[in-house]
Design a protein around this motif. Structure first.
Motif, PDB file in Angstrom:
ATOM      1  N   TYR A 149       0.933  -1.270  -0.005  1.00 25.97           N
ATOM      2  CA  TYR A 149       0.030   0.224   0.077  1.00 25.97           C
ATOM      3  C   TYR A 149       0.933   1.359   0.093  1.00 25.97           C
ATOM      4  O   TYR A 149       1.851   1.235   0.141  1.00 25.97           O
ATOM      5  CB  TYR A 149      -0.967   0.038   1.143  1.00 25.97           C
ATOM      6  N   GLY A 150       0.251   2.503  -0.199  1.00 22.02           N
ATOM      7  CA  GLY A 150       0.977   3.596  -0.351  1.00 22.02           C
ATOM      8  C   GLY A 150       0.538   4.612  -1.499  1.00 22.02           C
ATOM      9  O   GLY A 150      -0.260   4.309  -1.887  1.00 22.02           O
ATOM     10  N   PRO A 151       1.238   5.694  -1.452  1.00 21.58           N
ATOM     11  CA  PRO A 151       0.739   6.693  -2.484  1.00 21.58           C
ATOM     12  C   PRO A 151       0.838   6.030  -3.828  1.00 21.58           C
ATOM     13  O   PRO A 151       1.467   5.187  -4.208  1.00 21.58           O
ATOM     14  CB  PRO A 151       2.040   7.704  -2.297  1.00 21.58           C
ATOM     15  N   ARG A 152      -0.218   6.482  -4.538  1.00 22.74           N
ATOM     16  CA  ARG A 152      -0.727   6.128  -6.052  1.00 22.74           C
ATOM     17  C   ARG A 152      -1.200   4.836  -6.330  1.00 22.74           C
ATOM     18  O   ARG A 152      -1.571   4.338  -7.198  1.00 22.74           O
ATOM     19  CB  ARG A 152       0.728   6.020  -6.790  1.00 22.74           C
ATOM     20  N   GLN A 153      -1.567   4.163  -5.011  1.00 27.22           N
ATOM     21  CA  GLN A 153      -2.067   2.863  -5.233  1.00 27.22           C
ATOM     22  C   GLN A 153      -3.673   2.993  -5.724  1.00 27.22           C
ATOM     23  O   GLN A 153      -4.391   4.113  -5.412  1.00 27.22           O
ATOM     24  CB  GLN A 153      -2.332   2.108  -3.958  1.00 27.22           C
ATOM     25  N   SER A 154      -4.169   2.305  -6.627  1.00 28.58           N
ATOM     26  CA  SER A 154      -5.333   1.991  -7.134  1.00 28.58           C
ATOM     27  C   SER A 154      -6.518   2.160  -6.002  1.00 28.58           C
ATOM     28  O   SER A 154      -6.591   1.310  -5.160  1.00 28.58           O
ATOM     29  CB  SER A 154      -5.623   0.973  -7.923  1.00 28.58           C
ATOM     30  N   ALA A 155      -7.704   2.991  -6.371  1.00 26.72           N
ATOM     31  CA  ALA A 155      -8.844   2.880  -5.462  1.00 26.72           C
ATOM     32  C   ALA A 155      -9.416   1.321  -5.495  1.00 26.72           C
ATOM     33  O   ALA A 155     -10.520   1.258  -4.809  1.00 26.72           O
ATOM     34  CB  ALA A 155      -9.737   3.892  -5.570  1.00 26.72           C
ATOM     35  N   ARG A 156      -9.097   0.669  -6.140  1.00 26.01           N
ATOM     36  CA  ARG A 156      -9.571  -0.755  -6.166  1.00 26.01           C
ATOM     37  C   ARG A 156      -9.291  -1.460  -5.021  1.00 26.01           C
ATOM     38  O   ARG A 156      -9.734  -2.584  -4.560  1.00 26.01           O
ATOM     39  CB  ARG A 156      -9.081  -1.752  -7.523  1.00 26.01           C
ATOM     40  N   ALA A 157      -8.091  -0.952  -4.340  1.00 26.39           N
ATOM     41  CA  ALA A 157      -7.592  -1.727  -2.899  1.00 26.39           C
ATOM     42  C   ALA A 157      -8.044  -0.878  -1.727  1.00 26.39           C
ATOM     43  O   ALA A 157      -8.642   0.127  -1.644  1.00 26.39           O
ATOM     44  CB  ALA A 157      -6.013  -1.273  -2.706  1.00 26.39           C
ATOM     45  N   ILE A 158      -8.257  -1.839  -0.714  1.00 26.22           N
ATOM     46  CA  ILE A 158      -9.084  -1.196   0.489  1.00 26.22           C
ATOM     47  C   ILE A 158      -8.456  -0.095   0.965  1.00 26.22           C
ATOM     48  O   ILE A 158      -9.329   0.871   1.353  1.00 26.22           O
ATOM     49  CB  ILE A 158      -9.132  -2.472   1.465  1.00 26.22           C
ATOM     50  N   ILE A 159      -7.147   0.051   1.387  1.00 27.77           N
ATOM     51  CA  ILE A 159      -6.738   1.323   1.916  1.00 27.77           C
ATOM     52  C   ILE A 159      -6.890   2.584   1.105  1.00 27.77           C
ATOM     53  O   ILE A 159      -7.468   3.647   1.723  1.00 27.77           O
ATOM     54  CB  ILE A 159      -5.210   1.093   2.255  1.00 27.77           C
ATOM     55  N   PRO A 160      -6.762   2.760  -0.127  1.00 28.13           N
ATOM     56  CA  PRO A 160      -7.120   3.849  -0.811  1.00 28.13           C
ATOM     57  C   PRO A 160      -8.570   4.213  -0.977  1.00 28.13           C
ATOM     58  O   PRO A 160      -9.063   5.287  -0.908  1.00 28.13           O
ATOM     59  CB  PRO A 160      -6.537   3.823  -2.254  1.00 28.13           C
ATOM     60  N   THR A 161      -9.451   2.956  -1.107  1.00 28.04           N
ATOM     61  CA  THR A 161     -10.887   3.093  -1.056  1.00 28.04           C
ATOM     62  C   THR A 161     -11.363   3.715   0.161  1.00 28.04           C
ATOM     63  O   THR A 161     -12.061   4.797   0.137  1.00 28.04           O
ATOM     64  CB  THR A 161     -11.348   1.628  -0.900  1.00 28.04           C
ATOM     65  N   VAL A 162     -10.716   3.342   1.389  1.00 31.78           N
ATOM     66  CA  VAL A 162     -11.278   4.102   2.766  1.00 31.78           C
ATOM     67  C   VAL A 162     -10.757   5.659   2.685  1.00 31.78           C
ATOM     68  O   VAL A 162     -11.504   6.316   3.040  1.00 31.78           O
ATOM     69  CB  VAL A 162     -10.755   3.262   4.163  1.00 31.78           C
ATOM     70  N   ILE A 163      -9.464   5.837   2.309  1.00 32.39           N
ATOM     71  CA  ILE A 163      -8.854   7.160   2.465  1.00 32.39           C
ATOM     72  C   ILE A 163      -9.585   8.143   1.536  1.00 32.39           C
ATOM     73  O   ILE A 163      -9.932   9.095   2.056  1.00 32.39           O
ATOM     74  CB  ILE A 163      -7.478   7.252   2.095  1.00 32.39           C
ATOM     75  N   THR A 164      -9.704   7.878   0.129  1.00 29.68           N
ATOM     76  CA  THR A 164     -10.383   8.553  -0.700  1.00 29.68           C
ATOM     77  C   THR A 164     -12.049   8.947  -0.194  1.00 29.68           C
ATOM     78  O   THR A 164     -12.308  10.042  -0.690  1.00 29.68           O
ATOM     79  CB  THR A 164     -10.292   8.186  -2.161  1.00 29.68           C
ATOM     80  N   GLN A 165     -12.578   7.944   0.296  1.00 22.24           N
ATOM     81  CA  GLN A 165     -14.060   8.232   0.545  1.00 22.24           C
ATOM     82  C   GLN A 165     -14.042   9.340   1.884  1.00 22.24           C
ATOM     83  O   GLN A 165     -14.783  10.084   1.932  1.00 22.24           O
ATOM     84  CB  GLN A 165     -14.796   6.723   0.953  1.00 22.24           C
ATOM     85  N   ILE A 166     -13.344   9.085   2.844  1.00 17.14           N
ATOM     86  CA  ILE A 166     -13.147  10.071   3.887  1.00 17.14           C
ATOM     87  C   ILE A 166     -12.565  11.249   3.557  1.00 17.14           C
ATOM     88  O   ILE A 166     -13.267  12.307   3.993  1.00 17.14           O
ATOM     89  CB  ILE A 166     -12.304   9.534   5.118  1.00 17.14           C
ATOM     90  N   ALA A 167     -11.641  11.392   2.738  1.00 17.57           N
ATOM     91  CA  ALA A 167     -11.095  12.646   2.366  1.00 17.57           C
ATOM     92  C   ALA A 167     -12.148  13.423   1.580  1.00 17.57           C
ATOM     93  O   ALA A 167     -12.093  14.750   1.466  1.00 17.57           O
ATOM     94  CB  ALA A 167      -9.830  12.377   1.377  1.00 17.57           C
ATOM     95  N   ASN A 168     -13.024  12.807   0.674  1.00 21.00           N
ATOM     96  CA  ASN A 168     -14.095  13.532   0.137  1.00 21.00           C
ATOM     97  C   ASN A 168     -15.124  13.830   1.018  1.00 21.00           C
ATOM     98  O   ASN A 168     -16.138  14.134   0.198  1.00 21.00           O
ATOM     99  CB  ASN A 168     -14.485  12.579  -1.325  1.00 21.00           C
ATOM    100  N   GLY A 169     -15.319  13.526   2.159  1.00 21.96           N
ATOM    101  CA  GLY A 169     -16.221  14.157   3.242  1.00 21.96           C
ATOM    102  C   GLY A 169     -17.326  13.128   3.430  1.00 21.96           C
ATOM    103  O   GLY A 169     -18.209  13.146   4.132  1.00 21.96           O
ATOM    104  N   GLN A 170     -17.030  11.807   3.021  1.00 16.53           N
ATOM    105  CA  GLN A 170     -18.005  10.577   3.414  1.00 16.53           C
ATOM    106  C   GLN A 170     -17.691  10.180   4.769  1.00 16.53           C
ATOM    107  O   GLN A 170     -16.631   9.856   5.159  1.00 16.53           O
ATOM    108  CB  GLN A 170     -17.965   9.695   2.336  1.00 16.53           C
ATOM    109  N   ARG A 171     -18.763   9.891   5.667  1.00 14.10           N
ATOM    110  CA  ARG A 171     -18.526   9.315   6.578  1.00 14.10           C
ATOM    111  C   ARG A 171     -19.364   7.760   6.702  1.00 14.10           C
ATOM    112  O   ARG A 171     -19.146   7.032   7.881  1.00 14.10           O
ATOM    113  CB  ARG A 171     -19.137  10.098   7.686  1.00 14.10           C
ATOM    114  N   SER A 172     -20.007   7.576   5.857  1.00 14.74           N
ATOM    115  CA  SER A 172     -20.704   6.222   5.669  1.00 14.74           C
ATOM    116  C   SER A 172     -20.009   5.483   4.530  1.00 14.74           C
ATOM    117  O   SER A 172     -20.418   5.896   3.496  1.00 14.74           O
ATOM    118  CB  SER A 172     -22.334   6.544   5.542  1.00 14.74           C
TER     119      SER A 172
END
Length: 336
Positions: free
Chosen positions: A183-206
């Motif tokens: 995991y780390g910077p540049r990973q595709s959002a198909r993976a769990i860690i970027p999926t969680v980070i990008t949702q939270i960073a875009n303001g989603q809490r559910s």
């Protein structure tokens, strides 16, 4: 093997791990040719974001790993090949399995065949912890049985066997690096860690997620890159399969909680059925034994254990939170 004065080809150089590997090799002063997937946009993938000093030092070859002629042309004049080019998304392998055979199995054949014909001094082939399937014993050693629980993992088992067959049949100097969940910077959002980070960073809490109970052995990309270089440098790695893992097991659910803590967010999780793997295809448990890597190539993870994971997540979150990086991800849709 001393990599100084060696020409190094990195396939999959435009991808997540490949771009980090190319950058580190260049920073160390090595002569690198970056094999990127040809496209009409003339995009070099994540290498487009590399520092100008790195880009001007690169020899970039645009081609397709599925084409043996292009692969051989890319490898001419190279002493070492770090072969990372592959299709890696598990859900997409349910969708289009034939492309995984062409890219992962045939692509690897193209690399080792050209290496044999050209007399390449070292080939480092990239495997994946997914080839082990659900752990039958832990921690998972390199002797663990291989289980193709998805078309992706089956294609990587085939690719691994193809690579090692050239070592056995023709004495082609092949080593297999088997990284666990990088995991780390540049990973595709198909993976769990970027999926969680990008949702939270875009303001989603559910958060829309799949299964939370499976466990993984997460490996920060800086550690994975050092592992690849250590495999390439070691004369003892030829003919060997080497796990690159942190030797720390953590559930997906606990990982989500840790990300939320790092991002200072309170979240709830909603199970999204489309994100669930078929029951028999889900890899329930991964936990790496990394003692062979320590003994054979002198590698051990710097981002180890719970605190190492937290540190790596903090670096990853910081990268994703930059607006210019976050805008490259579509957090509102499921990326297969």
């Amino acid at each position: 093997m001393n990599l100084s004065n060696k020409k190094i080809l990195v396939t999959g150089a435009d991808g997540f791990i490949g771009s980090h590997l190319v950058e580190e090799l260049v920073r160390r002063g090595h002569d690198v040719r970056a094999f990127v997937l040809y496209n009409s946009f003339n995009s070099w993938g994540w290498l487009d974001c590399a520092e100008p000093e790195i880009l001007k030092s690169l020899d970039v070859f645009s081609g397709d790993i599925r084409d043996p002629h292009g692969v051989k042309q890319a490898m001419k004049g190279c002493d070492v090949v770090l072969h990372l080019a592959a299709l890696i998304a598990i859900p997409y392998s349910y969708h289009s399995p034939d492309t995984y055979v062409d890219t992962n199995v045939k692509g690897t054949l193209n690399v080792v065949q050209a290496a044999r014909e050209l007399g390449v001094q070292k080939v480092v082939h990239t495997s994946t912890s997914e080839v082990y399937g659900t752990a039958r014993f832990v921690p998972i050693t390199e002797e663990h049985p291989l289980q193709g629980q998805s078309p992706y993992s089956a294609s990587k088992i085939g690719a691994d066997q193809m690579a090692m067959s050239f070592y056995s049949s023709f004495n082609t100097p092949v080593s297999i690096a088997r990284p666990f969940n990088t995991y780390g910077p540049r990973q595709s959002a198909r993976a769990i860690i970027p999926t969680v980070i990008t949702q939270i960073a875009n303001g989603q809490r559910s958060l829309k997620l799949g299964a939370l109970h499976p466990t993984r052995d997460f490996n920060y990309v800086k550690d994975t890159v050092r592992g690849f270089i250590s495999v390439a440098e070691s004369d003892h790695s030829v003919g060997e399969v080497i796990n690159l893992g942190s030797n720390y097991e953590v559930s997906i659910g606990d990982t989500v909680e840790m990300i939320a803590e790092v991002m200072d967010a309170t979240v709830e999780i909603v199970t999204d059925q489309i994100r669930l793997r078929p029951d028999k295809s889900e890899v329930e448990r991964l936990w790496a034994e990394n003692s062979k890597a320590k003994a054979l190539i002198g590698w051990s993870p710097e981002f180890a254990g719970k605190e190492g994971l937290r540190k790596g997540l903090a670096e990853t979150v910081a990268w994703f939170r930059r607006p210019e990086n976050l805008k490259a991800y579509k957090a509102n849709i499921y990326n297969i």
